[in-house]
Design an enzyme around this catalytic site. Sequence first.
Site, PDB file in Angstrom:
ATOM      1  N   GLY A   1       0.250  -1.254   0.289  1.00 40.17           N
ATOM      2  CA  GLY A   1       0.038  -0.033   0.262  1.00 40.17           C
ATOM      3  C   GLY A   1       0.878   1.717  -0.167  1.00 40.17           C
TER       4      GLY A   1
ATOM      5  N   ARG B   1     -14.490 -15.349 -11.627  1.00 37.84           N
ATOM      6  CA  ARG B   1     -14.459 -13.966 -10.739  1.00 37.84           C
ATOM      7  C   ARG B   1     -15.588 -13.055 -11.157  1.00 37.84           C
ATOM      8  NH1 ARG B   1      -9.036 -13.045 -12.029  1.00 37.84           N
ATOM      9  NH2 ARG B   1      -7.927 -15.031 -12.905  1.00 37.84           N
TER      10      ARG B   1
ATOM     11  N   MET C   1      -3.801  -6.650  -7.277  1.00 37.40           N
ATOM     12  CA  MET C   1      -3.320  -7.988  -8.359  1.00 37.40           C
ATOM     13  C   MET C   1      -4.394  -8.462  -8.343  1.00 37.40           C
ATOM     14  SD  MET C   1      -0.387  -6.349  -8.600  1.00 37.40           S
ATOM     15  CE  MET C   1       0.647  -7.412  -9.747  1.00 37.40           C
ATOM     16  N   ARG C   2      -5.120  -8.675  -8.867  1.00 35.92           N
ATOM     17  CA  ARG C   2      -6.244  -9.040  -9.667  1.00 35.92           C
ATOM     18  C   ARG C   2      -6.902  -9.168 -11.253  1.00 35.92           C
ATOM     19  NH1 ARG C   2      -7.053 -13.914  -7.996  1.00 35.92           N
ATOM     20  NH2 ARG C   2      -9.363 -14.312  -8.825  1.00 35.92           N
ATOM     21  N   ILE C   3      -6.881  -9.637 -12.105  1.00 34.45           N
ATOM     22  CA  ILE C   3      -8.006  -9.793 -12.917  1.00 34.45           C
ATOM     23  C   ILE C   3      -9.280  -9.600 -13.144  1.00 34.45           C
ATOM     24  CG2 ILE C   3      -8.078 -10.253 -15.670  1.00 34.45           C
ATOM     25  CD1 ILE C   3      -5.061 -12.067 -15.219  1.00 34.45           C
ATOM     26  N   LEU C   4      -9.421  -8.315 -13.774  1.00 36.01           N
ATOM     27  CA  LEU C   4     -11.285  -8.211 -13.303  1.00 36.01           C
ATOM     28  C   LEU C   4     -11.987  -8.423 -14.705  1.00 36.01           C
ATOM     29  CD1 LEU C   4     -10.437  -4.417 -12.414  1.00 36.01           C
ATOM     30  CD2 LEU C   4     -11.697  -6.620 -10.575  1.00 36.01           C
TER      31      LEU C   4
ATOM     32  N   HIS D   1       1.311   1.239 -13.289  1.00 33.26           N
ATOM     33  CA  HIS D   1       2.524  -0.094 -13.340  1.00 33.26           C
ATOM     34  C   HIS D   1       3.171   0.724 -13.691  1.00 33.26           C
ATOM     35  CE1 HIS D   1       2.916  -4.095 -15.529  1.00 33.26           C
ATOM     36  NE2 HIS D   1       3.911  -3.301 -15.968  1.00 33.26           N
TER      37      HIS D   1
ATOM     38  N   ALA E   1       9.262   7.291  -8.221  1.00 29.95           N
ATOM     39  CA  ALA E   1       9.027   7.900  -9.427  1.00 29.95           C
ATOM     40  C   ALA E   1       6.866   7.533  -8.979  1.00 29.95           C
ATOM     41  CB  ALA E   1       8.844   7.547 -10.598  1.00 29.95           C
ATOM     42  N   GLU E   2       6.736   6.765  -8.467  1.00 28.69           N
ATOM     43  CA  GLU E   2       5.084   6.802  -8.481  1.00 28.69           C
ATOM     44  C   GLU E   2       4.469   7.247  -7.594  1.00 28.69           C
ATOM     45  OE1 GLU E   2       4.262   2.068  -8.282  1.00 28.69           O
ATOM     46  OE2 GLU E   2       6.232   1.434  -8.914  1.00 28.69           O
TER      47      GLU E   2
HETATM   48  C1  GAR Z   1       3.763  -1.291  -7.136  1.00 22.34           C
HETATM   49  O1  GAR Z   1       4.677  -0.911  -7.593  1.00 22.34           O
HETATM   50  C2  GAR Z   1       2.777  -0.671  -8.682  1.00 22.34           C
HETATM   51  O2  GAR Z   1       3.281  -0.262  -9.293  1.00 22.34           O
HETATM   52  C3  GAR Z   1       2.163  -2.212  -9.077  1.00 22.34           C
HETATM   53  O3  GAR Z   1       2.662  -3.195  -7.633  1.00 22.34           O
HETATM   54  C4  GAR Z   1       3.224  -2.174  -6.513  1.00 22.34           C
HETATM   55  C5  GAR Z   1       2.721  -1.920  -4.913  1.00 22.34           C
HETATM   56  O4  GAR Z   1       2.854  -1.648  -4.700  1.00 22.34           O
HETATM   57  N1  GAR Z   1       1.327  -3.257  -9.914  1.00 22.34           N
HETATM   58  C6  GAR Z   1       2.147  -3.731 -10.780  1.00 22.34           C
HETATM   59  O5  GAR Z   1       2.494  -4.360 -10.987  1.00 22.34           O
HETATM   60  C7  GAR Z   1       0.142  -3.510 -11.551  1.00 22.34           C
HETATM   61  N2  GAR Z   1       0.551  -4.446 -12.246  1.00 22.34           N
HETATM   62  P1  GAR Z   1       2.209  -0.624  -2.685  1.00 22.34           P
HETATM   63  O6  GAR Z   1       1.397  -1.777  -2.429  1.00 22.34           O
HETATM   64  O7  GAR Z   1       3.619  -0.708  -2.386  1.00 22.34           O
HETATM   65  O8  GAR Z   1       1.543   0.591  -4.046  1.00 22.34           O
END
Ligand code: GAR
Length: 214
Positions: A11, A64, A89-92, A108, A172-173
């Site tokens: 998170g 699903r 991390m679930r495909i919708l 991503h 950066a995210e």
């Molecule tokens: C993040 O790096 C996000 O970009 C990636 O999971 C991590 C979650 O971290 N998401 C994916 O790979 C989706 N395809 P967080 O729980 O600390 O935000």
Amino acid sequence: MKVGVLISGRGSNLQALIDACAEADFPAEIVTVISNRPNVGGLELAEAAGIPHQVINHKDFEDRESFDGALDEALQAAGVELICSAGFMRILTDGFVEKWRNKQLNIHPSLLPSFKGLHVHERSIEAGVRISGCTVHFVRAEMDDGPIVAQAAVPVHSDDTASTLAARILVAEHKIYPLALKLVAEGKARVVGEKVVFSGLDETEEAPVLSHPQ
Ligand code: GAR
């Protein structure tokens, strides 16, 4: 704009969104946090921030469609107008994605459309790319696909491991997700013909959207 955040783990992106929403004049508020996994760190972050949170465990559902139905119900009940998937991390199902078309963002850890899917950093290093990064995009039925709102470029060093690269990209995210949410919530980033069109950006927003966020 009322936001529901979907998580599956730690998170840290959720925390970046929580911090942004706490700022005066930020145009969005998080009304619910939903995790498909119990006992994950992100739920504690929501709790600490006083944000309603719940677990909808995908293992409790037969398929699903029924999981996505419960998810949709919970989001509607919370009055959610925009979903932010943050490490979800679930495909919708296509039905869910269509229902929330242009109302769901995802982050991503690559420069999409390169390196969709899992093990992104391992594959980036294996491919020998010198630049990687992250992308915030509107969600479409194909995984990690959809109109791009914001991207940040991050260098890949020759001695990087998947974890050092992931850590650099994560910084950066945490900058671009709040920025992307702000622009979408203010109506400054809109989907037109499967691309995001920007309007009314001020000086502080223009450069980060177009290049590397400062
Ligand atoms: C993040 O790096 C996000 O970009 C990636 O999971 C991590 C979650 O971290 N998401 C994916 O790979 C989706 N395809 P967080 O729980 O600390 O935000």
